[in-house]
Design a protein around this motif. Structure first.
Motif, PDB file in Angstrom:
ATOM      1  N   ILE A   1     -17.836   3.268  25.668  1.00 36.13           N
ATOM      2  CA  ILE A   1     -19.015   2.837  24.953  1.00 36.13           C
ATOM      3  C   ILE A   1     -18.607   1.435  24.234  1.00 36.13           C
ATOM      4  O   ILE A   1     -19.478   0.729  24.125  1.00 36.13           O
ATOM      5  N   ARG A   2     -17.480   1.082  24.073  1.00 37.11           N
ATOM      6  CA  ARG A   2     -17.040  -0.015  23.426  1.00 37.11           C
ATOM      7  C   ARG A   2     -17.471  -1.251  24.376  1.00 37.11           C
ATOM      8  O   ARG A   2     -18.041  -2.221  23.977  1.00 37.11           O
ATOM      9  N   LYS A   3     -17.062  -1.032  25.759  1.00 35.69           N
ATOM     10  CA  LYS A   3     -17.409  -1.955  26.735  1.00 35.69           C
ATOM     11  C   LYS A   3     -18.906  -2.042  27.141  1.00 35.69           C
ATOM     12  O   LYS A   3     -19.364  -3.020  27.263  1.00 35.69           O
ATOM     13  N   LEU A   4     -19.654  -1.066  27.014  1.00 40.89           N
ATOM     14  CA  LEU A   4     -21.052  -1.002  27.413  1.00 40.89           C
ATOM     15  C   LEU A   4     -21.806  -1.531  26.172  1.00 40.89           C
ATOM     16  O   LEU A   4     -22.746  -2.414  26.610  1.00 40.89           O
ATOM     17  N   PHE A   5     -21.611  -1.161  24.956  1.00 41.55           N
ATOM     18  CA  PHE A   5     -22.542  -1.548  23.834  1.00 41.55           C
ATOM     19  C   PHE A   5     -21.835  -2.632  22.832  1.00 41.55           C
ATOM     20  O   PHE A   5     -22.560  -2.728  21.779  1.00 41.55           O
ATOM     21  N   ASN A   6     -20.437  -2.551  23.157  1.00 41.82           N
ATOM     22  CA  ASN A   6     -19.744  -3.603  22.095  1.00 41.82           C
ATOM     23  C   ASN A   6     -20.029  -3.147  20.612  1.00 41.82           C
ATOM     24  O   ASN A   6     -20.090  -3.707  19.692  1.00 41.82           O
ATOM     25  N   LEU A   7     -19.662  -1.800  20.637  1.00 42.30           N
ATOM     26  CA  LEU A   7     -19.868  -0.954  19.278  1.00 42.30           C
ATOM     27  C   LEU A   7     -18.959  -0.147  19.256  1.00 42.30           C
ATOM     28  O   LEU A   7     -18.326   0.515  20.123  1.00 42.30           O
ATOM     29  N   GLU A   8     -18.364  -0.051  17.998  1.00 40.65           N
ATOM     30  CA  GLU A   8     -17.505   1.281  17.563  1.00 40.65           C
ATOM     31  C   GLU A   8     -18.250   2.453  17.272  1.00 40.65           C
ATOM     32  O   GLU A   8     -18.845   2.433  16.381  1.00 40.65           O
ATOM     33  N   PRO A   9     -18.202   3.410  18.057  1.00 40.36           N
ATOM     34  CA  PRO A   9     -19.030   4.606  17.861  1.00 40.36           C
ATOM     35  C   PRO A   9     -18.823   5.307  16.574  1.00 40.36           C
ATOM     36  O   PRO A   9     -17.617   5.503  16.098  1.00 40.36           O
ATOM     37  N   LEU A  10     -19.796   5.795  15.927  1.00 40.74           N
ATOM     38  CA  LEU A  10     -19.716   6.727  14.752  1.00 40.74           C
ATOM     39  C   LEU A  10     -19.530   8.236  15.541  1.00 40.74           C
ATOM     40  O   LEU A  10     -20.167   8.858  15.897  1.00 40.74           O
ATOM     41  N   VAL A  11     -18.089   8.877  15.008  1.00 43.33           N
ATOM     42  CA  VAL A  11     -17.961  10.038  15.255  1.00 43.33           C
ATOM     43  C   VAL A  11     -18.015  11.138  14.310  1.00 43.33           C
ATOM     44  O   VAL A  11     -17.275  10.896  13.256  1.00 43.33           O
TER      45      VAL A  11
ATOM     46  N   MET B   1     -32.900   1.359  18.880  1.00 38.85           N
ATOM     47  CA  MET B   1     -32.535   2.652  19.634  1.00 38.85           C
ATOM     48  C   MET B   1     -31.083   3.012  19.079  1.00 38.85           C
ATOM     49  O   MET B   1     -30.162   2.252  19.085  1.00 38.85           O
ATOM     50  N   ILE B   2     -31.028   4.325  19.063  1.00 39.66           N
ATOM     51  CA  ILE B   2     -29.524   4.760  18.804  1.00 39.66           C
ATOM     52  C   ILE B   2     -29.349   5.900  20.068  1.00 39.66           C
ATOM     53  O   ILE B   2     -30.225   6.500  20.641  1.00 39.66           O
ATOM     54  N   LEU B   3     -28.061   5.939  20.486  1.00 36.85           N
ATOM     55  CA  LEU B   3     -27.773   6.720  21.630  1.00 36.85           C
ATOM     56  C   LEU B   3     -26.698   7.736  21.029  1.00 36.85           C
ATOM     57  O   LEU B   3     -25.863   7.424  20.179  1.00 36.85           O
ATOM     58  N   VAL B   4     -27.222   9.043  21.203  1.00 39.49           N
ATOM     59  CA  VAL B   4     -26.491  10.165  20.761  1.00 39.49           C
ATOM     60  C   VAL B   4     -25.597  10.857  21.698  1.00 39.49           C
ATOM     61  O   VAL B   4     -26.153  11.068  23.064  1.00 39.49           O
TER      62      VAL B   4
ATOM     63  N   LYS C   1     -28.719   0.100  19.790  1.00 34.61           N
ATOM     64  CA  LYS C   1     -28.204  -0.790  18.491  1.00 34.61           C
ATOM     65  C   LYS C   1     -26.876   0.073  17.918  1.00 34.61           C
ATOM     66  O   LYS C   1     -26.314  -0.486  17.087  1.00 34.61           O
ATOM     67  N   ASP C   2     -26.846   1.364  18.215  1.00 38.07           N
ATOM     68  CA  ASP C   2     -25.681   2.174  17.595  1.00 38.07           C
ATOM     69  C   ASP C   2     -25.548   3.124  18.386  1.00 38.07           C
ATOM     70  O   ASP C   2     -26.377   3.864  18.928  1.00 38.07           O
ATOM     71  N   VAL C   3     -24.337   4.015  18.256  1.00 41.99           N
ATOM     72  CA  VAL C   3     -23.862   5.278  18.870  1.00 41.99           C
ATOM     73  C   VAL C   3     -23.303   5.882  17.899  1.00 41.99           C
ATOM     74  O   VAL C   3     -22.677   5.983  17.233  1.00 41.99           O
ATOM     75  N   ILE C   4     -23.744   7.395  18.175  1.00 41.66           N
ATOM     76  CA  ILE C   4     -23.013   8.385  17.227  1.00 41.66           C
ATOM     77  C   ILE C   4     -22.499   9.725  18.253  1.00 41.66           C
ATOM     78  O   ILE C   4     -23.353  10.143  19.287  1.00 41.66           O
TER      79      ILE C   4
ATOM     80  N   ASP D   1     -14.008   3.538  32.950  1.00 42.70           N
ATOM     81  CA  ASP D   1     -14.899   3.035  33.890  1.00 42.70           C
ATOM     82  C   ASP D   1     -15.701   3.758  34.584  1.00 42.70           C
ATOM     83  O   ASP D   1     -16.921   3.494  34.714  1.00 42.70           O
ATOM     84  N   GLU D   2     -15.321   5.022  34.793  1.00 43.11           N
ATOM     85  CA  GLU D   2     -16.095   6.023  35.387  1.00 43.11           C
ATOM     86  C   GLU D   2     -17.215   6.590  34.479  1.00 43.11           C
ATOM     87  O   GLU D   2     -18.352   6.566  34.829  1.00 43.11           O
ATOM     88  N   TYR D   3     -16.958   6.537  33.400  1.00 45.87           N
ATOM     89  CA  TYR D   3     -18.076   7.026  32.208  1.00 45.87           C
ATOM     90  C   TYR D   3     -18.900   5.822  32.040  1.00 45.87           C
ATOM     91  O   TYR D   3     -20.176   5.914  31.732  1.00 45.87           O
ATOM     92  N   GLU D   4     -18.276   4.843  32.061  1.00 46.11           N
ATOM     93  CA  GLU D   4     -19.176   3.533  31.639  1.00 46.11           C
ATOM     94  C   GLU D   4     -20.244   3.323  32.903  1.00 46.11           C
ATOM     95  O   GLU D   4     -21.407   3.062  32.875  1.00 46.11           O
ATOM     96  N   MET D   5     -19.803   3.638  34.152  1.00 45.38           N
ATOM     97  CA  MET D   5     -20.687   3.469  35.206  1.00 45.38           C
ATOM     98  C   MET D   5     -21.772   4.649  35.314  1.00 45.38           C
ATOM     99  O   MET D   5     -23.020   4.133  35.539  1.00 45.38           O
ATOM    100  N   VAL D   6     -21.275   5.835  34.881  1.00 46.02           N
ATOM    101  CA  VAL D   6     -22.338   6.735  35.015  1.00 46.02           C
ATOM    102  C   VAL D   6     -23.309   6.686  33.726  1.00 46.02           C
ATOM    103  O   VAL D   6     -24.789   6.639  33.991  1.00 46.02           O
ATOM    104  N   ILE D   7     -22.964   6.313  32.399  1.00 48.28           N
ATOM    105  CA  ILE D   7     -23.810   5.885  31.502  1.00 48.28           C
ATOM    106  C   ILE D   7     -24.989   4.880  32.030  1.00 48.28           C
ATOM    107  O   ILE D   7     -26.293   4.809  31.776  1.00 48.28           O
ATOM    108  N   HIS D   8     -24.568   3.850  32.453  1.00 49.96           N
ATOM    109  CA  HIS D   8     -25.311   2.677  32.868  1.00 49.96           C
ATOM    110  C   HIS D   8     -26.325   2.983  33.825  1.00 49.96           C
ATOM    111  O   HIS D   8     -27.334   2.652  33.971  1.00 49.96           O
ATOM    112  N   GLN D   9     -25.792   3.950  35.148  1.00 57.78           N
ATOM    113  CA  GLN D   9     -26.884   4.177  36.002  1.00 57.78           C
ATOM    114  C   GLN D   9     -27.968   5.204  35.503  1.00 57.78           C
ATOM    115  O   GLN D   9     -29.046   4.982  35.739  1.00 57.78           O
TER     116      GLN D   9
END
Length: 268
Positions: A77-87, A1-4, A58-61, A37-45
């Protein structure tokens, strides 16, 4: 899955794709003061509510027109997914020739919309995105991004009227059903909605004249696209998922390079 992520001035729209299928999407307010931290919490919820396993991403753009928010969002995003997002930006393959005086000045959201619209509907095209600003983009038959027009969004226009005219109230953006109105609220609604329809029709008409093509399709997207499209024959297609689909398409065009990059930095 990818998250956009489509980061706009008013809202952040997110979507989770499994291959080409959109599993779910969410819209939250853009807040420059939110911490990572606030964005991390919202996305996780949001993932929990939709019962989607966050570990399956598996990846984020990201497409963003709000630079001030990117530090917090990327850190979350780095904390939640352990990924450097593609911008989306310079160096990212879009498959589209951008014929702008300075291609770097074109908003990422406009390019993402153009990529999706041409992939889905072919050209020539006019894309109208009803966001904080309303943007009009022209795409040639060959798929070249030709440029366009930017005007104040409907809500900006409405808010400006309320803020600058002491006796005029803030109103809901709905159609009043008539132009000759008998009270202040419906008079304002009529002026904003039908006046904006006139703006949209005139700009589309002028762009069609400049494109000089046959069978020019007009695609609308954004929060108020359905409201305006219901009042004009100039808009042929309403596609609320256009930007999210564009991010998925751009990711697919960069997938091979992306996987190599993630392997190099140990995130694959």
């Amino acid at each position: 899955m990818i998250l956009v992520f489509d980061v706009g001035n008013t809202n952040i729209v997110m979507g989770v794709y499994q291959a080409t299928d959109l599993l779910d999407s969410w819209r939250i307010a853009t807040d420059k003061d939110k911490t990572s931290d606030e964005y991390e919490m919202v996305i996780h919820q949001l993932f929990q509510i939709s019962q989607i396993n966050i570990k399956d991403v598996k990846d984020v753009i990201i497409s963003s027109v709000v630079p001030n928010i990117m530090y917090s969002l990327e850190h979350a995003i780095r904390k939640l997914f352990n990924l450097e997002p593609l911008v989306v930006g310079p160096g990212v393959k879009t498959g589209m020739n951008i014929k702008y005086d300075n291609p770097k000045q074109v908003g990422a959201d406009r390019i993402v919309n153009a990529v999706a619209a041409y992939d889905k509907y072919k050209g020539p095209l006019i894309i109208v995105d009803f966001g904080t600003a309303t943007t009009f983009c022209a795409i040639s038959e060959k798929g070249d991004y030709l440029g366009g027009t930017i005007s104040p969004g409907i809500k900006i226009s409405s808010d400006a009227l309320f803020q600058r005219a002491a006796k005029l109230p803030r109103v809901e953006l709905v159609k009043p059903g008539q132009v000759i109105c008998k009270n202040t609220v419906t008079s304002i609604q009529s002026g904003i909605i039908y006046g904006y329809v006139g703006l949209v029709e005139y700009i589309i008409k002028k762009m069609m004249q400049e494109l000089k093509g046959n069978s020019i399709k007009v695609v609308a997207t954004g929060g108020l696209s359905t409201l305006i499209a219901s009042e004009t024959d100039y808009i042929h297609i309403v596609d609320k998922l256009l930007t999210l689909d564009g991010l998925r398409i751009i990711y697919d065009r960069n997938r091979e390079d992306r996987l190599k990059y993630l392997a190099e930095i140990g995130q694959k």
